[in-house]
Every structure is written in C-alpha cells, then in structure tokens.
Scaffold this motif. Structure first.
Motif, PDB file in Angstrom:
ATOM      1  N   LEU A  27       0.835  -1.195   0.000  1.00 26.10           N
ATOM      2  CA  LEU A  27       0.000   0.000   0.000  1.00 26.10           C
ATOM      3  C   LEU A  27       0.872   1.248   0.000  1.00 26.10           C
ATOM      4  CD1 LEU A  27      -2.466  -1.116   2.817  1.00 26.10           C
ATOM      5  CD2 LEU A  27      -2.881  -1.250   0.354  1.00 26.10           C
ATOM      6  N   GLY A  28       0.244   2.389  -0.273  1.00 25.08           N
ATOM      7  CA  GLY A  28       0.981   3.653  -0.222  1.00 25.08           C
ATOM      8  C   GLY A  28       2.157   3.640  -1.175  1.00 25.08           C
ATOM      9  N   SER A  29       3.327   4.060  -0.667  1.00 21.45           N
ATOM     10  CA  SER A  29       4.511   4.096  -1.519  1.00 21.45           C
ATOM     11  C   SER A  29       5.085   2.708  -1.770  1.00 21.45           C
ATOM     12  CB  SER A  29       5.588   4.993  -0.896  1.00 21.45           C
ATOM     13  OG  SER A  29       5.911   4.565   0.408  1.00 21.45           O
ATOM     14  N   ALA A  30       4.533   1.681  -1.144  1.00 15.09           N
ATOM     15  CA  ALA A  30       4.899   0.302  -1.462  1.00 15.09           C
ATOM     16  C   ALA A  30       3.854  -0.354  -2.349  1.00 15.09           C
ATOM     17  CB  ALA A  30       5.064  -0.514  -0.178  1.00 15.09           C
ATOM     18  N   GLY A  31       2.870   0.443  -2.794  1.00 15.61           N
ATOM     19  CA  GLY A  31       1.813  -0.084  -3.643  1.00 15.61           C
ATOM     20  C   GLY A  31       2.091   0.154  -5.109  1.00 15.61           C
ATOM     21  N   ALA A  32       1.074   0.542  -5.832  1.00 10.73           N
ATOM     22  CA  ALA A  32       1.206   0.712  -7.273  1.00 10.73           C
ATOM     23  C   ALA A  32       2.178   1.821  -7.640  1.00 10.73           C
ATOM     24  CB  ALA A  32      -0.168   0.995  -7.888  1.00 10.73           C
ATOM     25  N   GLU A  33       2.336   2.818  -6.767  1.00  6.69           N
ATOM     26  CA  GLU A  33       3.248   3.938  -7.039  1.00  6.69           C
ATOM     27  C   GLU A  33       4.550   3.771  -6.260  1.00  6.69           C
ATOM     28  OE1 GLU A  33       1.092   7.474  -6.070  1.00  6.69           O
ATOM     29  OE2 GLU A  33      -0.272   7.297  -7.773  1.00  6.69           O
TER      30      GLU A  33
END
Length: 252
Positions: A27-33
């Motif tokens: 999620l967040g910066s460990a997610g799609a972006e």
C-alpha cells in the motif's frame, strides 16, 4: 531493489509457507506507485488470511520477524500493528479476511504475492474514500474555512490556544486544500485520497499556498488567521458579514 520492496518480497516468501495466508498487498509508496519510495518512507501493507486467522496474525508478530528481527511492535487497532525492525524499517500493517477486505476503501494497492487459488481483484478492493461531506463545493469549503477562523479566534481570546490552533492552522487549512483541489485540478502531484495534506508542497509553490504564513505555530494563531483570511478574500467572494466578524476578532 529498494530495501522496502525486498522486505515485502521476503515476507511474501515466508507467508507462502503458511497455509492460512492468502495474499500480501503493498500500500501507499509500497503499492502501485512504489517509485515514490525514498529513505523516509515507511512500509504499509495488508495481509489477507483465511477465516478465523486474523487474531493469530495480529496478536503474534512472529511471522513478521521471519525476514529480520523486530525491535518494537504494538497493536494500534483491532486488525493491525505498527513495528520497527532492527535494521530501521518501520512498518504499519493490517490483517483481514477476503470478505473483510472487499468492503474497505483502498486505493493504489499492489499484489506482492497471492496463492494461486486466491480470488482475483484483491488489489482493487473497495472504492476510494469519498469526501467527508456531501457538500464538496467551493461554497461549502470557503464558508467552513471562514467559520473555522471565527471559532478559532474566539477560543484564542478565551485562552484556549491549542484548540484555537487546530481550528485556525489545521481545520481551516484543510478547507484551503479542498478549495485548491476544486479550483486547480491540474496540479502536478500525486494526490493522496486518504490524506489531502500529503505532497502539497510538490503541487503548490509558496506564492500559491503560503503554508509558512498559514501554519506559523502555537503562539501565532492571530497571524495565521490573518494570512488565511487574506488568502481567501483574494481568491473567493467572501460573505461580508462573516468576513467582518473575523476581522473584528483579529483586532479584539
């Protein structure tokens, strides 16, 4: 590979050995972006587990320590924990069943790992959060900001400086950000659907959003209110009654 992404991969490898684990979502910066990851990022993720397994994963972080020892950990909600690894990686995670996950407002999730027989579309669970109010209009946010200033200045005059700071330097500024969202939709930054304050410095230069003047600190509530009122009056048709009422409090 960024150490955060490597840590997720290592966790996924361990979870794959556990029969009650279904999936791991970044999620967040460990997610799609995940290209946003930097030295100041924390690691946010969801663990999806079989029915009846949530409490085991929340109550005992033994599985979390599989890739690296955990130095600090505490349960911050019924479904999740925050933890700090000995190598300095800070994580915040929550554990859900597939059915629980389906009702959550999640945006930008990424499947790091899932069992071959896991349901499809886990990373698309739930709609993104809606605005906190159905009155998501310029008129609403403008008048909320003005009344936040009004209430905050009265509390400042009463000597309640902390709550005054929240009304003037937090709640009113949140409304300013909402006004910018509605009137400057092309701002070049990645908006966070859960926290409008994220990355606003990347989107608006100080001459557009003078945060140093709007959020100067605990002892400067009047100066903050004056700056925010001036910003609002320069850009929107402020009702003369509430505008005059706020200005009166600034000289009281």
């Amino acid at each position: 590979m960024h150490p955060m992404l490597r840590r997720l991969d290592d966790l996924a490898a361990h979870l794959a050995t556990r029969p009650d684990a279904v999936a791991l979502l970044g999620l967040g910066s460990a997610g799609a972006e995940h290209d946003r990851l930097d030295a100041h990022s924390d690691l946010d993720f969801f663990v999806v587990v079989a029915d009846g397994a949530v409490a085991r994963y929340v109550d005992s972080p033994d599985w979390l320590a599989a890739p690296c020892p955990v130095a600090y950990s505490f349960a911050n909600e019924r479904n999740g924990r925050k933890a700090l690894y000995t190598d300095g990686i800070f994580v915040e995670y929550a554990v859900f069943t597939v059915d629980e996950l389906a009702g959550l407002p999640v945006a930008g999730a990424r499947v790091v790992w899932q069992r071959p027989d896991a349901p499809t579309g886990l990373a698309e669970c739930g709609p993104p959060p809606r605005p906190a109010t159905p009155y998501d209009t310029v008129e609403f946010h403008l008048n909320e900001a003005l009344t936040n200033l009004y209430v905050g200045l009265h509390r400042e005059l009463r000597g309640e400086r902390l709550t005054a700071a929240r009304f003037i330097q937090s709640y009113a500024v949140d409304r300013v950000l909402a006004l910018l969202r509605l009137t400057s939709p092309g701002a070049a930054h990645r908006r966070d659907p859960f926290d409008p304050s994220r990355r606003v410095e990347q989107a608006y230069p100080p001459e557009v959003l003078p945060l140093a003047e709007m959020v100067p600190g605990y002892r400067a509530n009047r100066a903050a209110a004056r700056a925010t009122l001036a910003w609002l009056e320069a850009r929107f048709p402020v009702d003369p009654v509430i505008g005059a009422a706020v200005r009166d409090l600034l000289v009281a």
